[in-house]
Design a protein around this motif. Structure first.
Motif, PDB file in Angstrom:
ATOM      1  N   TRP A  72      26.890  27.468  96.922  1.00 25.04           N
ATOM      2  CA  TRP A  72      26.846  26.012  97.160  1.00 25.04           C
ATOM      3  C   TRP A  72      28.221  25.399  96.960  1.00 25.04           C
ATOM      4  O   TRP A  72      28.692  24.607  97.793  1.00 25.04           O
ATOM      5  CB  TRP A  72      25.823  25.375  96.217  1.00 25.04           C
ATOM      6  CG  TRP A  72      25.447  23.958  96.549  1.00 25.04           C
ATOM      7  CD1 TRP A  72      24.364  23.527  97.255  1.00 25.04           C
ATOM      8  CD2 TRP A  72      26.178  22.763  96.171  1.00 25.04           C
ATOM      9  NE1 TRP A  72      24.363  22.152  97.341  1.00 25.04           N
ATOM     10  CE2 TRP A  72      25.465  21.658  96.696  1.00 25.04           C
ATOM     11  CE3 TRP A  72      27.352  22.528  95.462  1.00 25.04           C
ATOM     12  CZ2 TRP A  72      25.886  20.342  96.517  1.00 25.04           C
ATOM     13  CZ3 TRP A  72      27.790  21.214  95.294  1.00 25.04           C
ATOM     14  CH2 TRP A  72      27.058  20.134  95.813  1.00 25.04           C
ATOM     15  N   LEU A  73      28.873  25.747  95.858  1.00 16.64           N
ATOM     16  CA  LEU A  73      30.207  25.207  95.595  1.00 16.64           C
ATOM     17  C   LEU A  73      31.226  25.707  96.611  1.00 16.64           C
ATOM     18  O   LEU A  73      32.123  24.959  97.030  1.00 16.64           O
ATOM     19  CB  LEU A  73      30.651  25.597  94.182  1.00 16.64           C
ATOM     20  CG  LEU A  73      29.866  24.971  93.021  1.00 16.64           C
ATOM     21  CD1 LEU A  73      30.280  25.602  91.704  1.00 16.64           C
ATOM     22  CD2 LEU A  73      30.076  23.454  92.970  1.00 16.64           C
ATOM     23  N   GLU A  74      31.097  26.953  97.029  1.00 18.01           N
ATOM     24  CA  GLU A  74      32.011  27.502  98.037  1.00 18.01           C
ATOM     25  C   GLU A  74      31.897  26.730  99.340  1.00 18.01           C
ATOM     26  O   GLU A  74      32.909  26.454 100.013  1.00 18.01           O
ATOM     27  CB  GLU A  74      31.681  28.977  98.264  1.00 18.01           C
ATOM     28  CG  GLU A  74      32.796  29.804  98.884  1.00 18.01           C
ATOM     29  CD  GLU A  74      33.956  30.059  97.927  1.00 18.01           C
ATOM     30  OE1 GLU A  74      34.993  29.376  98.094  1.00 18.01           O
ATOM     31  OE2 GLU A  74      33.822  30.919  97.031  1.00 18.01           O
ATOM     32  N   ALA A  75      30.683  26.347  99.688  1.00 17.42           N
ATOM     33  CA  ALA A  75      30.476  25.611 100.944  1.00 17.42           C
ATOM     34  C   ALA A  75      30.910  24.154 100.839  1.00 17.42           C
ATOM     35  O   ALA A  75      31.464  23.590 101.783  1.00 17.42           O
ATOM     36  CB  ALA A  75      28.997  25.683 101.340  1.00 17.42           C
ATOM     37  N   GLN A  76      30.671  23.523  99.685  1.00 14.94           N
ATOM     38  CA  GLN A  76      30.951  22.093  99.530  1.00 14.94           C
ATOM     39  C   GLN A  76      32.403  21.807  99.153  1.00 14.94           C
ATOM     40  O   GLN A  76      32.897  20.699  99.379  1.00 14.94           O
ATOM     41  CB  GLN A  76      30.018  21.502  98.472  1.00 14.94           C
ATOM     42  CG  GLN A  76      28.548  21.543  98.848  1.00 14.94           C
ATOM     43  CD  GLN A  76      28.240  20.654 100.026  1.00 14.94           C
ATOM     44  OE1 GLN A  76      28.805  19.577 100.180  1.00 14.94           O
ATOM     45  NE2 GLN A  76      27.346  21.124 100.889  1.00 14.94           N
ATOM     46  N   ARG A  77      33.086  22.758  98.530  1.00 14.24           N
ATOM     47  CA  ARG A  77      34.492  22.626  98.146  1.00 14.24           C
ATOM     48  C   ARG A  77      34.776  21.306  97.407  1.00 14.24           C
ATOM     49  O   ARG A  77      35.591  20.483  97.860  1.00 14.24           O
ATOM     50  CB  ARG A  77      35.387  22.737  99.372  1.00 14.24           C
ATOM     51  CG  ARG A  77      35.354  24.100 100.022  1.00 14.24           C
ATOM     52  CD  ARG A  77      36.066  24.097 101.361  1.00 14.24           C
ATOM     53  NE  ARG A  77      37.482  23.780 101.248  1.00 14.24           N
ATOM     54  CZ  ARG A  77      38.453  24.666 101.079  1.00 14.24           C
ATOM     55  NH1 ARG A  77      38.157  25.966 101.015  1.00 14.24           N
ATOM     56  NH2 ARG A  77      39.715  24.288 100.993  1.00 14.24           N
ATOM     57  N   PRO A  78      34.127  21.059  96.269  1.00  9.16           N
ATOM     58  CA  PRO A  78      34.390  19.812  95.540  1.00  9.16           C
ATOM     59  C   PRO A  78      35.807  19.768  94.985  1.00  9.16           C
ATOM     60  O   PRO A  78      36.428  20.800  94.716  1.00  9.16           O
ATOM     61  CB  PRO A  78      33.363  19.850  94.404  1.00  9.16           C
ATOM     62  CG  PRO A  78      33.094  21.303  94.193  1.00  9.16           C
ATOM     63  CD  PRO A  78      33.166  21.921  95.557  1.00  9.16           C
ATOM     64  N   ASP A  79      36.313  18.542  94.824  1.00 13.11           N
ATOM     65  CA  ASP A  79      37.628  18.357  94.204  1.00 13.11           C
ATOM     66  C   ASP A  79      37.537  18.491  92.689  1.00 13.11           C
ATOM     67  O   ASP A  79      38.486  18.948  92.045  1.00 13.11           O
ATOM     68  CB  ASP A  79      38.183  16.973  94.563  1.00 13.11           C
ATOM     69  CG  ASP A  79      38.360  16.797  96.048  1.00 13.11           C
ATOM     70  OD1 ASP A  79      39.293  17.408  96.602  1.00 13.11           O
ATOM     71  OD2 ASP A  79      37.558  16.063  96.658  1.00 13.11           O
ATOM     72  N   VAL A  80      36.403  18.057  92.130  1.00 18.41           N
ATOM     73  CA  VAL A  80      36.215  18.038  90.679  1.00 18.41           C
ATOM     74  C   VAL A  80      34.813  18.546  90.375  1.00 18.41           C
ATOM     75  O   VAL A  80      33.846  18.191  91.066  1.00 18.41           O
ATOM     76  CB  VAL A  80      36.374  16.612  90.108  1.00 18.41           C
ATOM     77  CG1 VAL A  80      36.205  16.614  88.581  1.00 18.41           C
ATOM     78  CG2 VAL A  80      37.707  16.000  90.505  1.00 18.41           C
ATOM     79  N   VAL A  81      34.693  19.366  89.337  1.00 19.25           N
ATOM     80  CA  VAL A  81      33.384  19.782  88.832  1.00 19.25           C
ATOM     81  C   VAL A  81      33.295  19.375  87.365  1.00 19.25           C
ATOM     82  O   VAL A  81      34.183  19.699  86.563  1.00 19.25           O
ATOM     83  CB  VAL A  81      33.165  21.300  88.979  1.00 19.25           C
ATOM     84  CG1 VAL A  81      31.928  21.734  88.189  1.00 19.25           C
ATOM     85  CG2 VAL A  81      32.998  21.672  90.444  1.00 19.25           C
ATOM     86  N   LEU A  82      32.249  18.640  87.051  1.00 17.75           N
ATOM     87  CA  LEU A  82      31.965  18.228  85.685  1.00 17.75           C
ATOM     88  C   LEU A  82      30.899  19.164  85.125  1.00 17.75           C
ATOM     89  O   LEU A  82      29.756  19.164  85.585  1.00 17.75           O
ATOM     90  CB  LEU A  82      31.469  16.783  85.670  1.00 17.75           C
ATOM     91  CG  LEU A  82      30.999  16.214  84.324  1.00 17.75           C
ATOM     92  CD1 LEU A  82      32.151  16.176  83.325  1.00 17.75           C
ATOM     93  CD2 LEU A  82      30.400  14.819  84.509  1.00 17.75           C
TER      94      LEU A  82
END
Length: 468
Positions: free
Chosen positions: A73-83
């Protein structure tokens, strides 16, 4: 830079859901999302609704996923920040997921409420994040001191507790004496309630009353002893009997069958359910704390962050000191606040507002001093330019078997890997022996009783395993 930044919070337990959703909801111009990862502590649907109430995060921006789906999921969404929002072992496990991503986000972590004393494990499990969010100047100093002591230099930044922002009632000059005849008259008389049967036959309620309630913020960890918890239950009964015109509201975090952040022993539903008679005006509440406080004339707690939430609304507080003031009760933060008081004062309704000198250092600093998001934006710029090195989770000392044990301990039955099952079988005896050794050590040793600092270096005395 906020406009368009993709910020994802990853959480499981109820208090971290509330905190992370409220923290993201306080930042304008971002694209927030909340991932609820399945663990034995994951908030139920009802707890999720309660946690999101008033948080400022769209419930549509929440997804529930399994641990194995988190990386893709994170690989696909590529967020700038993860909390990263969970207990320490959860944060470290998710840190390993971050380490495997091809596009590495800025990682932020924090604790969902008051964090005095600053505990060794709280920092050690989060030493790999780019930024640790704290909520008071006192916490800034404590975590800096702790980091120097244990060699974990984690950058910190100050935020305002998001669900405790100052409301119009904050610091009212009038000292409210909750539940007296005069206050009931001023607020329109005794509370009118809509009551339904609750656990053990004690009433749960949704209130439609003016502000005359006395709210007790129950905690799983403190006090630890059953006798002390039974004494609190008895005090609540006596407070209800002292003035039948006011409600005594026992605010609980989880319904029967639900999990919460910390493992509760000797629940108040059980302690009160054992009594032959419970006054009609003593009720349980599972609503959000903000809703409970909307009809509160006073709040009682040992050391819950709900005290800060109440003070932000101008609601007076009693922080119970009947069992002492110590780091193991998590109530040393209230020394000098003017809020400490005993059981007799709860019964009499003698609630207090805080001393002004205590406020700025303890959670009520000016909003302009909360610069955590400015720090995050600066870190994002550095990461994009390639100037921010990755802070990676250290390799486990016990190798792959230790890593598998750690994963299985966090995920419980949702870790279906063979390595996890083997690690639990092999590691259980060793962990049992270590836990027994820790239990034999008195919690009244070392920095847990050192009143001269706001930190602890030894393991906490609560025996609160993340495994359930």
């Amino acid at each position: 830079m906020s406009t368009g930044l993709r910020v994802v919070a990853i959480a499981d337990a109820d208090s971290f859901v509330k905190w992370s959703a409220s923290l993201l909801g306080s930042v304008p111009g971002i694209r927030p999302h909340l991932l609820l990862v399945k663990t034995p502590l994951t908030a139920s649907a009802a707890q999720e609704r309660t946690a999101l109430a008033g948080a400022g995060l769209d419930p549509a921006a929440v997804s529930r996923i399994m641990f194995g789906e988190t990386g893709p999921w994170l690989e696909a969404q590529r967020p700038d920040v993860v909390l990263l929002a969970g207990r320490g072992p959860f944060v470290r496990l998710m840190g390993r997921v971050i380490d495997a991503l091809t596009h590495r986000p800025v990682t932020v972590a924090g604790l969902p409420g008051m964090a005095i004393p600053a505990q060794r494990g709280a920092l050690d499990y989060r030493r790999h994040v780019d930024l640790l969010v704290v909520h008071s100047h006192r916490e800034e100093r404590a975590f800096a001191d702790l980091g120097r002591r244990i060699g974990a230099q984690v950058p910190t930044a100050l935020a305002t507790l998001p669900f405790a922002r100052t409301k119009a009632r904050m610091l009212s000059p009038e000292l409210v004496r909750a539940g007296t005849a005069s206050s009931a008259t001023r607020r329109g008389g005794a509370a009118e309630t809509e009551q339904n049967p609750g656990p053990d036959g004690i009433r749960s309620s949704m209130s439609k009353a003016p502000a005359t309630d006395i709210v007790f913020a129950a905690q799983a960890l403190v006090p630890m002893d059953r006798e002390d918890r039974a004494e609190i239950a008895a005090t609540l009964v006596r407070a209800a009997e002292a003035d039948p015109r006011r409600r005594i509201v026992v605010k609980l975090r989880s319904r029967p069958g639900e999990a919460e952040t910390h493992l509760e022993r000797d629940a108040y539903t059980e302690l009160l359910g054992r009594r032959v008679r419970v006054p009609e005006n003593l009720v349980f509440s599972y609503e959000s704390m903000s809703q409970a406080l909307s009809t509160a004339a006073g709040l009682v707690t040992v050391s819950s962050t709900a005290a800060i939430e109440a003070l932000a609304q101008g609601i007076p507080v009693i922080a119970l000191d009947s069992f002492g003031v110590s780091k193991s009760l998590l109530n040393t933060v209230f020394v000098g606040s003017g809020l400490l008081g005993g059981r007799s004062e709860v019964i009499a309704g003698r609630f207090r507002h805080p001393h002004p000198d205590w406020l700025r250092d303890n959670y009520f600093h000016p909003e302009s001093e909360s610069t955590w998001w400015d720090r995050v934006e600066a870190l994002v710029a550095l990461r994009r330019s390639g100037s921010l090195p990755a802070r990676r989770v250290s390799a486990p000392r016990g190798g792959a078997l230790h890593e598998a044990w750690h994963r299985a301990s966090v995920l419980g039955r949702d870790d279906r890997t063979l390595s996890g099952r083997i690690a639990l079988v092999a590691g259980e005896p060793a962990v049992g022996m270590l836990s027994a050794l820790k239990r034999r050590r008195s919690p009244d040793l070392g920095t847990w009783v050192d009143a001269s600092t706001d930190i602890t270096l030894e393991p906490n005395p609560f025996h609160d395993s993340i495994r359930r």
